[in-house]
Design a protein around this motif. Sequence first.
Motif, PDB file in Angstrom:
ATOM      1  N   THR A  37      32.824  36.040  49.807  1.00 54.50           N
ATOM      2  CA  THR A  37      32.028  36.690  48.774  1.00 54.50           C
ATOM      3  C   THR A  37      31.992  35.756  47.584  1.00 54.50           C
ATOM      4  OG1 THR A  37      32.895  38.805  49.447  1.00 54.50           O
ATOM      5  CG2 THR A  37      31.852  38.703  47.280  1.00 54.50           C
ATOM      6  N   ASN A  39      32.349  35.665  44.118  1.00 54.75           N
ATOM      7  CA  ASN A  39      32.839  36.626  43.140  1.00 54.75           C
ATOM      8  C   ASN A  39      32.378  36.250  41.736  1.00 54.75           C
ATOM      9  OD1 ASN A  39      34.213  38.610  41.817  1.00 54.75           O
ATOM     10  ND2 ASN A  39      36.146  37.495  41.832  1.00 54.75           N
ATOM     11  N   THR A  81      39.210  46.140  44.142  1.00 51.25           N
ATOM     12  CA  THR A  81      37.909  45.526  44.415  1.00 51.25           C
ATOM     13  C   THR A  81      37.667  45.429  45.905  1.00 51.25           C
ATOM     14  OG1 THR A  81      38.193  44.215  42.436  1.00 51.25           O
ATOM     15  CG2 THR A  81      36.485  43.519  43.956  1.00 51.25           C
ATOM     16  N   THR A 101      29.189  42.073  42.638  1.00 52.44           N
ATOM     17  CA  THR A 101      30.247  41.453  41.845  1.00 52.44           C
ATOM     18  C   THR A 101      29.802  41.242  40.400  1.00 52.44           C
ATOM     19  OG1 THR A 101      29.627  39.221  42.524  1.00 52.44           O
ATOM     20  CG2 THR A 101      31.331  40.309  43.802  1.00 52.44           C
TER      21      THR A 101
END
Lengths: 300, 355
Positions: A37, A39, A81, A101
């Motif tokens: 991901t 972020n 998260t 995010t």
Amino acid sequence: MTEFLFFIEVVVAGLLAGTMYSLVALGFVLIYKASSTFNFAQGAMVFFAVLSFVGFMEWGLPFVVAFLVTIALMALVGLATERLVLKPLRNQSEDTLLMATIGLGFVLEGLAQAAWGVEVRRLDLGIGDFPIQWIIDSTGLFISALDLTAGLVAATLIIALALLFKYTRMGLGLRAVADDPGAASSIGIPLGSIMLMVWTAAGIVALVAGMMWGARAGVQFALVDLALKALPVLIIGGFSSIPGAIIGGLIIGATEKVLEVYIGPFFGGAIEGWAPYVLAIFFLLWRPEGLFGEKIIRRV
Amino acid sequence: MKSTPVFMSYTRGDLLNLLVLMVLGFVLIPFVVPTDYWYSSILIPWLCLSLAAIGQQIVMGYAGQLALGAAGFMAAGAFALFNLELRLPFLGFPVNLVLSGLVAAAFGVLFGLPSLRVRGIYLMVATLASQFFIIWMIDKFGWFKNYDTSGIITAQDIVIFGREFTAPLEMYLVVLVVVTILTILAINMTRGSTGRNWMAVRDMDIAAESMGISLLKTKLQAFAISAFFCGVAGALFAFTYLKSMEPVAFDIKLSFRILFMVILGGLGTISGAFIGAAFILLFPVVLNTLGNEIFHGMVDATIISSIELVVFGVLIILFMIYEPLGMAKLWENIKARINSRRGAETSMKQNRKAD
């Protein structure tokens, strides 16, 4: 000769400032490796971590305790998260995750300000932002103690993380997860504890980066914007490479300082604001996957 | 391929919607809304930001290019209009407005170039360069601000064909006319071959290219048109809402707000731009009023603005998880549910009759 010395000074100051970008970029890379991901909230994490740290210090907690409590807090944030944001979004497109995010970044910024207030805090680490005498005496270079400390701390952290990932079981597990989370968990690698470790590491990196910046410019909201400069660093270094983050940071730090000092005056100065992004664009044209990133192959 | 002009493919529903909205905007609101506050603080900024959101929507929602720099193009448009009005006043406001949009479009093409090589987050970083560069340029070179020492410029009065438009209601009508024209234009583009090319590139650019769509042309066109919309929006925003401005008014925060309008409103819909802009604009007002009502000023304004950030963030995350297509899709779902319920009721009645 003095001109050359001055040039060296500019480059060194740039490199040391660049280590701070490297630290933020490192946080991005860690999360990217573990949960693929991007972020975007890493900048907000820097702000959240250091503001909480200063807040705990104001409660009267000793330095070390405040440091540890903040790291625990960051690990908690990371777990939340992972559980509440990333898990429900598994198998979604990269862009969707990125948006989420960005949202997370806003949540963290808002929470930090609601909990600790909006005024600029001073953070005194006991290291002055002035040149060190013995370096001036021996080489004639003016190098700030804070810059030097930041560089050393960053280097130590980076080496520690590199060793951790290379030589421990956890690190091996992390690399397996980064490669294929499904396969990794099917052979019994504990995804949960790997994620906890990664988010804790990202939290530590965020806190240290925040402390270094906070000591220089005060702990304030502008840290979030400064952390945006980690993005061009990542473009140059590649998203999945720890050495890339370091070298990208150094390149950005040094180039931005040199450009500012030597070319900036012709344009009215303050080109630091956009120079790293333009530099990143040129890098993109040359090597879209970054210096150390994996080559991107796309098929229909 | 035989192509009919887009305006011939309007359905009766489209025309009805247009008629209702036109009557609402041009007739009903000017009659019903008496206070200047509503025009100058809510309706005008809403329309301007909606226009910018349409620009963002074109490049992001339709062409699928993750750009984050709408505010930079808005600044380009705003300061272009200021300079055009200052230096070439004889051209007249409408011409200058179009020209300022074209100036922004030129920047759009320039900073859209990286989109030919990169995508996703990489592109986002590249477009951030435009945001920082344009603001820096206006800030550093006094010429753009007519060497005003304070760094703050005051927008000229809007004069169209010798008539001044300075009252809030008049400015609202000017903005409404521009927004109406550009919105219809945007709808036509998205429904025509231009929009289909954008969407083909968005959904899979390699496949689109192999079908003969020129990526170079399509992507740069999207960036140019998007920047044109943002530029005009910025010019209107500056001349009817801000009135006096400095480049900082168009910083990255505004870019983020416009991005969220599009995301929360609904990617790939024109109506989403309007819904998103209304939400982002009104939500802080509502939250502030509520905060004052409930806590009677006991809670600090900064705390409320922090909570606002948190709620925004949570909403974005929730939308991404549960409805990535945003509020426009939510609205569609509600309509569909009402329709299906009504349909079920009528069919039940028919069944009863049959019994």
